[in-house]
Write a protein that holds these residues in place. Structure first.
Motif, short mmCIF file in Angstrom:
data_model
loop_
_atom_site.label_atom_id
_atom_site.label_comp_id
_atom_site.label_asym_id
_atom_site.label_seq_id
_atom_site.Cartn_x
_atom_site.Cartn_y
_atom_site.Cartn_z
N ARG A 2 -15.02 -2.71 -4.74
CA ARG A 2 -14.95 -2.49 -3.29
C ARG A 2 -16.37 -2.91 -2.10
N GLU B 75 -3.19 -6.34 1.12
CA GLU B 75 -2.48 -4.92 0.70
C GLU B 75 -1.90 -4.91 2.03
N LEU B 76 -1.00 -4.61 2.84
CA LEU B 76 -0.76 -4.22 3.52
C LEU B 76 0.46 -3.51 3.18
N GLY B 77 0.45 -1.97 4.06
CA GLY B 77 1.15 -1.18 4.32
C GLY B 77 1.93 -0.40 4.56
N ARG B 78 1.25 -0.82 6.63
CA ARG B 78 2.52 -0.19 7.37
C ARG B 78 2.87 -1.40 7.74
N ALA C 63 1.16 -0.80 -0.09
CA ALA C 63 -0.31 -0.08 -0.04
C ALA C 63 1.35 1.41 0.55
N TYR D 285 2.95 6.20 6.95
CA TYR D 285 1.94 7.58 7.51
C TYR D 285 2.97 8.34 8.20
N HIS E 130 -11.19 -4.07 2.77
CA HIS E 130 -10.51 -3.11 2.91
C HIS E 130 -11.00 -2.61 4.17
N LYS F 191 0.55 4.52 0.41
CA LYS F 191 0.52 5.42 0.96
C LYS F 191 0.93 6.02 2.41
N HIS G 178 -13.22 -6.69 -3.39
CA HIS G 178 -12.05 -6.29 -2.62
C HIS G 178 -12.77 -6.09 -1.09
N ALA H 75 -7.82 1.68 -5.62
CA ALA H 75 -8.98 1.94 -4.82
C ALA H 75 -9.19 3.54 -4.73
N GLY I 255 -5.29 -4.35 3.71
CA GLY I 255 -4.45 -4.52 4.96
C GLY I 255 -4.32 -4.58 6.07
N GLY I 256 -4.15 -3.65 6.82
CA GLY I 256 -4.09 -3.62 8.03
C GLY I 256 -3.56 -4.17 9.26
N ASP J 171 -0.82 -1.52 -4.40
CA ASP J 171 -1.66 -0.54 -4.07
C ASP J 171 -2.27 0.71 -4.11
N SER K 72 -6.87 -0.50 10.08
CA SER K 72 -5.80 0.28 9.84
C SER K 72 -4.60 -0.52 11.25
N VAL L 90 -4.08 4.63 -4.11
CA VAL L 90 -5.06 5.50 -3.83
C VAL L 90 -5.56 6.31 -4.40
C1 LIG Z 1 -4.78 2.26 3.20
C2 LIG Z 1 -5.03 0.87 2.52
C3 LIG Z 1 -3.99 -0.34 2.95
C4 LIG Z 1 -3.27 0.02 3.72
O1 LIG Z 1 -3.45 -0.52 5.28
P1 LIG Z 1 -2.46 -0.35 6.69
O2 LIG Z 1 -3.07 -0.58 7.24
O3 LIG Z 1 -1.58 0.36 5.88
O4 LIG Z 1 -1.66 -1.83 6.03
C5 LIG Z 1 -5.08 -1.73 2.01
N1 LIG Z 1 -5.70 -0.95 1.79
C6 LIG Z 1 -7.06 0.18 0.84
C7 LIG Z 1 -7.25 0.40 0.05
C8 LIG Z 1 -6.10 0.97 2.21
O5 LIG Z 1 -6.90 2.81 1.84
#
Ligand SMILES: *Cc1c(COP(=O)(O)O)cnc(C)c1O
Length: 387
Positions: A139, A267-270, A48, A364, A189, A50, A187, A92, A228-229, A69, A192, A71
Motif C-alpha cells: 500500500r 474496493e468500494l464500500g459506502r 469493503a 458505516y 486508498h 467495514k 495498492h 489491508a 474505494g472512496g 476487502d 471516502s 481491514v
Molecule cells: C474504508 C476502505 C475502503 C472503502 O472505502 P469507501 O469509502 O467505503 O468506499 C476501501 N479500501 C480500504 C483500504 C479502506 O480502508
C-alpha cells in the motif's frame, strides 16, 4: 425507495431503533456495478466489509460475485463465513496482529495489502513458519488529497496509512527478495465520500508516474488496487439512490494506464450499501424548548454515529405522518450534546409514537454502533423478512 414504500404497518411489531435494509435497492446497485465490470474483464471488485458486515447483507453481496476487502482478522472471518471465496479476499490495515496474519494465512486469502516495511518482515516470518508464501501488495501513500471530510482523508503524507513515496522502491526490492513473499502489485486508498472525480484523476496520474518508474526498474506489477472512496448523494436517497458508478469507472478507463496482463482492483464500500439502509426510530417526546422544538427519538449516536463524528448529513423523514411540515431538531436520548441527527429539520408534524426514517444509513451505520450508556445494539432487518 421512497417514503410511501416503507412497510410502516409491519414496523409496529418491531422493537425500535433498528436498521431496515431494502434489498431491491442493494440488488439494483450490485447489478449496476456488475454491468460496469462486465465491460472490463481485467477489473475486479472487492466490497469493503467495514462499511456493513451484517451477515445477511454480506451474503447478498458475495452471491453477486464480488470479492471482499477486509481491514481486520474478524472481517476476514466474517467475509469467508458469508461465502466470499478466500481467493477474492484482500486484507489491508496498518496494525495487523500476529494472530490476524496467521488467520489470513490459514485461510489462504488472495492478498495482504501491506502498509509498512516492518509488517512485510513479520508476514514473511509468519508465512515461513507455516511453510507458505504470502501474496502481498504494497500500500503506497500517494500523497494525493481528497475533497472530503478530514477524518476520512487517508492518502496524504501526514496520514498513517501506506508506505511513503521516498521508501517505496527499497520496500519493493525487499518484497521481491524475501523467500516467503510473493509480490503481486501495488495498492492505494485515498479516502471516502469522494464525489469530485478530479480526485480519482489525480490518483490515476500519480499511479501512472509510479508504474512508469517501476517498469524502468523492471519491478513486476501484476495488479493495481485503487481502493474505494466513491461517495453517495445523502441529499437525495429517493431519486438518486444509485451512485454514479459509470463516471467513476470511466475515470479509470480513461486515465489509468494498464499494461496487458495487469488486473485492476477496486474496493468500494459506502457506495455499495449506503442507500439501501435506513435507521428506523420512534418518536418518544416532542419538547418545546425556549427557542427550539425538539423531536426526541429512541435512536441515538450509539446507533448511528456519523452525524456526531463527522457532522454528516442524513435525510430524515417522518414516515407515519402526512400533516403539514413543522421544524424540529431531531435528537437522541444519549447524554452527549452531539447526540443530534439534524438541526432545523422540516418534518411532517410529529407526535409520540411516529416512525422516523434516517436515510442513507446502510454504510458505516449498524457496524459502528456502540453500547455507550449501556444501550443495546440495534438489530438489522431486510425488507423481505418483513413481508
Ligand atoms: C474504508 C476502505 C475502503 C472503502 O472505502 P469507501 O469509502 O467505503 O468506499 C476501501 N479500501 C480500504 C483500504 C479502506 O480502508
Amino acid at each position: 425507495m421512497i417514503k410511501g414504500t416503507f412497510p410502516v404497518e409491519r414496523f409496529k411489531d418491531i422493537e425500535t431503533p433498528f436498521y431496515y435494509y431494502d434489498t431491491r435497492v442493494l440488488r439494483e446497485t450490485l447489478d449496476t456495478i456488475r454491468e460496469e465490470l462486465r465491460r472490463n474483464p481485467e477489473y475486479e471488485m472487492h466490497y469493503a466489509v467495514k462499511a456493513n458486515a451484517n451477515p445477511k447483507i454480506l451474503r447478498i453481496i458475495s452471491a453477486a460475485g464480488l470479492g471482499a476487502d477486509c481491514v481486520s482478522g474478524g472481517e476476514v472471518r466474517a467475509a469467508i463465513e458469508a461465502g466470499f471465496p478466500a481467493d477474492k479476499v484482500v486484507y489491508a490495515g496498518v496494525g495487523k496482529s500476529d494472530r490476524e496474519i496467521n488467520l489470513a494465512l490459514d485461510y489462504n486469502i488472495h492478498c495482504f495489502n501491506v502498509e509498512s516495511e516492518a509488517e512485510l518482515l513479520i508476514i514473511n516470518e509468519l508465512a515461513g513458519l507455516k511453510n507458505k508464501t504470502a501474496r502481498i501488495a504494497l500500500r503506497i501513500n500517494p500523497n494525493v488529497g481528497a475533497h472530503t471530510h478530514s477524518n476520512i482523508t487517508t492518502g496524504l503524507a501526514e496520514n498513517k496509512f501506506g508506505i511513503n513515496l521516498e521508501q517505496i522502491e527499497s520496500v519493493i526490492e525487499q518484497a521481491i527478495a524475501l523467500p516467503h513473499i510473493d509480490f503481486v502489485g501495488i495498492h492505494f486508498h485515498i479516502g471516502s465520500q469522494i464525489l469530485d472525480m478530479i480526485d480519482f484523476v489525480a490518483l490515476c496520474n500519480r499511479i501512472n508516474e509510479l508504474t512508469t518508474l517501476f517498469e524502468r526498474r523492471r519491478y513486476p506489477i501484476r495488479s493495481i488496487n485503487v481502493g474505494g472512496g466513491l461517495g453517495v448523494d445523502y441529499g437525495h436517497p429517493n431519486h438518486k439512490y444509485i451512485p454514479d458508478f459509470h463516471s467513476y469507472f470511466e475515470v479509470f478507463r480513461k486515465h489509468l494506464r494498464l499494461i496487458p496482463g495487469q488486473t485492476l482492483h477496486f474496493e468500494l464500500g459506502r457506495s455499495v450499501v449506503a442507500q439501501c439502509g435506513s435507521l428506523i426510530t420512534r418518536v418518544l417526546y416532542v419538547k418545546e424548548g425556549t427557542c427550539k422544538r425538539f423531536a426526541i427519538v429512541d435512536a441515538g449516536m450509539t446507533d448511528l454515529i456519523r452525524p456526531a463524528l463527522y457532522q454528516a448529513y442524513h435525510r430524515i423523514e417522518n414516515i407515519s405522518s402526512d400533516e403539514p411540515e413543522v421544524t424540529y431538531d431531531v435528537v437522541g436520548p444519549v447524554c452527549e450534546s452531539s447526540d443530534v441527527f439534524g438541526k432545523s429539520i422540516d418534518l411532517n408534524a410529529t407526535h409520540r409514537g411516529d416512525f422516523i426514517a434516517i436515510r442513507s444509513a446502510g454504510a458505516y451505520g449498524e457496524i459502528m454502533a456502540s453500547q455507550y450508556n449501556c444501550r443495546p445494539l440495534p438489530k438489522g432487518y431486510l425488507n423481505e423478512e418483513l413481508l
